[in-house]
Design a protein around this motif. Structure first.
Motif, PDB file in Angstrom:
ATOM      1  N   ASN A  87       0.828  -1.210   0.000  1.00  0.00           N
ATOM      2  CA  ASN A  87       0.000   0.000   0.000  1.00  0.00           C
ATOM      3  C   ASN A  87       0.857   1.254   0.000  1.00  0.00           C
ATOM      4  OD1 ASN A  87      -2.278  -1.553  -0.019  1.00  0.00           O
ATOM      5  ND2 ASN A  87      -3.146  -0.735   1.863  1.00  0.00           N
ATOM      6  N   GLY A  88       2.084   1.117   0.511  1.00  0.00           N
ATOM      7  CA  GLY A  88       3.000   2.254   0.495  1.00  0.00           C
ATOM      8  C   GLY A  88       3.356   2.693  -0.916  1.00  0.00           C
ATOM      9  N   VAL A  89       3.587   1.736  -1.803  1.00  0.00           N
ATOM     10  CA  VAL A  89       3.931   2.119  -3.175  1.00  0.00           C
ATOM     11  C   VAL A  89       2.729   2.737  -3.874  1.00  0.00           C
ATOM     12  CG1 VAL A  89       3.422  -0.099  -4.315  1.00  0.00           C
ATOM     13  CG2 VAL A  89       5.132   1.424  -5.284  1.00  0.00           C
ATOM     14  N   ALA A 138      -8.054   4.352  -2.921  1.00  0.00           N
ATOM     15  CA  ALA A 138      -7.221   3.408  -3.669  1.00  0.00           C
ATOM     16  C   ALA A 138      -5.924   3.072  -2.951  1.00  0.00           C
ATOM     17  CB  ALA A 138      -6.917   3.970  -5.054  1.00  0.00           C
ATOM     18  N   THR A 139      -5.475   3.937  -2.053  1.00  0.00           N
ATOM     19  CA  THR A 139      -4.257   3.629  -1.302  1.00  0.00           C
ATOM     20  C   THR A 139      -4.520   2.630  -0.183  1.00  0.00           C
ATOM     21  OG1 THR A 139      -4.528   5.449   0.273  1.00  0.00           O
ATOM     22  CG2 THR A 139      -3.368   5.936  -1.779  1.00  0.00           C
ATOM     23  N   PHE A 140      -5.790   2.345   0.093  1.00  0.00           N
ATOM     24  CA  PHE A 140      -6.155   1.357   1.106  1.00  0.00           C
ATOM     25  C   PHE A 140      -6.579   0.028   0.477  1.00  0.00           C
ATOM     26  CE2 PHE A 140      -6.483   5.273   3.490  1.00  0.00           C
ATOM     27  CZ  PHE A 140      -6.100   4.923   4.775  1.00  0.00           C
ATOM     28  N   CYS A 141      -7.426   0.067  -0.545  1.00  0.00           N
ATOM     29  CA  CYS A 141      -8.040  -1.159  -1.054  1.00  0.00           C
ATOM     30  C   CYS A 141      -8.253  -1.050  -2.558  1.00  0.00           C
ATOM     31  CB  CYS A 141      -9.361  -1.415  -0.332  1.00  0.00           C
ATOM     32  SG  CYS A 141     -10.527  -0.026  -0.425  1.00  0.00           S
ATOM     33  N   HIS A 144      -9.622   2.307   6.326  1.00  0.00           N
ATOM     34  CA  HIS A 144     -10.088   3.522   5.661  1.00  0.00           C
ATOM     35  C   HIS A 144     -11.380   4.027   6.309  1.00  0.00           C
ATOM     36  CE1 HIS A 144     -12.501   5.697   2.580  1.00  0.00           C
ATOM     37  NE2 HIS A 144     -11.335   6.248   2.269  1.00  0.00           N
ATOM     38  N   ALA A 145     -12.229   3.087   6.704  1.00  0.00           N
ATOM     39  CA  ALA A 145     -13.508   3.472   7.305  1.00  0.00           C
ATOM     40  C   ALA A 145     -13.340   4.075   8.696  1.00  0.00           C
ATOM     41  CB  ALA A 145     -14.427   2.249   7.378  1.00  0.00           C
ATOM     42  N   VAL A 146     -12.382   3.566   9.470  1.00  0.00           N
ATOM     43  CA  VAL A 146     -12.289   3.991  10.874  1.00  0.00           C
ATOM     44  C   VAL A 146     -11.246   5.080  11.123  1.00  0.00           C
ATOM     45  CG1 VAL A 146     -13.101   1.734  11.649  1.00  0.00           C
ATOM     46  CG2 VAL A 146     -10.644   2.155  11.519  1.00  0.00           C
ATOM     47  N   LEU A 147     -10.228   5.179  10.275  1.00  0.00           N
ATOM     48  CA  LEU A 147      -9.192   6.195  10.484  1.00  0.00           C
ATOM     49  C   LEU A 147      -9.680   7.574  10.023  1.00  0.00           C
ATOM     50  CD1 LEU A 147      -6.002   4.268   9.288  1.00  0.00           C
ATOM     51  CD2 LEU A 147      -6.563   4.912  11.639  1.00  0.00           C
ATOM     52  N   PRO A 148      -9.190   8.629  10.629  1.00  0.00           N
ATOM     53  CA  PRO A 148      -9.599   9.978  10.230  1.00  0.00           C
ATOM     54  C   PRO A 148      -8.854  10.462   8.983  1.00  0.00           C
ATOM     55  CG  PRO A 148      -8.084  10.112  12.083  1.00  0.00           C
ATOM     56  CD  PRO A 148      -8.341   8.654  11.857  1.00  0.00           C
ATOM     57  N   VAL A 149      -9.098   9.802   7.867  1.00  0.00           N
ATOM     58  CA  VAL A 149      -8.509  10.225   6.592  1.00  0.00           C
ATOM     59  C   VAL A 149      -9.159  11.542   6.187  1.00  0.00           C
ATOM     60  CG1 VAL A 149      -8.158   9.627   4.169  1.00  0.00           C
ATOM     61  CG2 VAL A 149      -8.167   7.827   5.918  1.00  0.00           C
ATOM     62  N   PRO A 150      -8.386  12.574   5.868  1.00  0.00           N
ATOM     63  CA  PRO A 150      -8.967  13.884   5.550  1.00  0.00           C
ATOM     64  C   PRO A 150      -9.909  13.828   4.345  1.00  0.00           C
ATOM     65  CG  PRO A 150      -6.596  14.046   5.901  1.00  0.00           C
ATOM     66  CD  PRO A 150      -6.914  12.588   5.819  1.00  0.00           C
ATOM     67  N   ASP A 151     -11.098  14.360   4.522  1.00  0.00           N
ATOM     68  CA  ASP A 151     -12.071  14.522   3.434  1.00  0.00           C
ATOM     69  C   ASP A 151     -12.220  13.228   2.619  1.00  0.00           C
ATOM     70  OD1 ASP A 151     -13.928  15.934   1.874  1.00  0.00           O
ATOM     71  OD2 ASP A 151     -12.398  16.485   0.410  1.00  0.00           O
TER      72      ASP A 151
END
Length: 245
Positions: free
Chosen positions: A19-21, A119-122, A207-214
């Motif tokens: 996911n880092g790449v 897309a960076t998560f799943c 992705h659902a639980v973390l506070p990803v901005p906007d």
């Protein structure tokens, strides 16, 4: 290190690098922004190499519930150990995805497109079609598990000697990495080749639980496909191996 820890840490490394790449290529203002599909597929392949390198000597480095189930169906792994392996893989995948979010946090803030952040998560399909998307995941995982079931160590024999098996040591992680590279380059254009339920479901949950901005929603309507498809593909590979050898 015990088996549970090996699967957890190996899967963590797999997701951190894999996911880092994706984050490096897709998110705004990174050094790798815009590097493209080849960079992502190479990154995922080397992520597999690193994860297998760490976990292989201890747990066999499944790092993937579909692989674990496929090996059990093929009679090469005990069913009683399947739940422990899958739990370790899921926890490792969640931790790896969370670490990518921590590392690229500023770039999530600098990125406007919500689909890019997801897309960076799943994974998600290039063309949304339930049957075709499911088939893509089945075929990709079939290739992975069927090939993995046929990997053998080299051997040699000399006059007056029985055959001697030769291990590859840490280089033994390379065949699986090359298989994943081939799947990504050749078959990954349809769904993003999840080929691993833990790799997709747990980062989607992060992705659902973390506070990803906007952020947007986590596309749970699609989430069953990269779970069911890989398990089905692994089962087909295992059954075919039992029938054909």
């Amino acid at each position: 290190m015990n088996v549970f820890a090996a699967e957890l840490i190996g899967t963590l490394i797999l997701l951190l690098l894999g996911n880092g790449v994706v984050a490096n290529v897709l998110l705004a203002r990174t050094k790798g922004h815009g590097a493209g599909l080849i960079a992502i597929t190479l990154g995922w392949a080397t992520a597999v190499f690193a994860g297998v390198l760490v976990a292989g000597p201890v747990s066999g480095a499944h790092l993937n519930p579909a692989v674990t189930v496929g090996l059990a169906i093929a009679g090469k792994f005990a069913w009683t150990d399947v739940p422990m392996y899958i739990l370790a893989q899921c926890l490792g995948a969640a931790a790896g995805a969370a670490l990518v979010w921590v590392m690229y946090h500023g770039h999530f803030s600098a990125t406007e497109d919500r689909d890019t952040k997801l897309a960076t998560f799943c994974t998600s399909p290039a063309i949304r079609n339930t049957g075709a998307n499911l088939l893509s995941e089945i075929i990709g995982t079939f290739v992975l598990v069927y090939a993995a079931l046929h990997i053998t160590d080299p051997a040699f024999s000399a006059a007056g000697m029985s055959e001697v098996k030769m291990g590859l040591g840490t280089v033994g992680a390379l065949p699986i990495a090359l298989i994943v590279l081939a799947i990504g380059l050749c078959l990954g254009g349809t769904t993003g080749y999840a080929i691993n339920p833990a790799r997709d479901f747990m980062p989607r949950l992060m992705h659902a639980v973390l506070p990803v901005p906007d952020k947007r929603d986590s596309d749970w309507g699609y989430a069953w496909i990269p779970v069911a498809g890989p398990v089905a593909g692994a089962a087909v590979a295992a059954v075919l191996t039992l029938l054909l050898g």
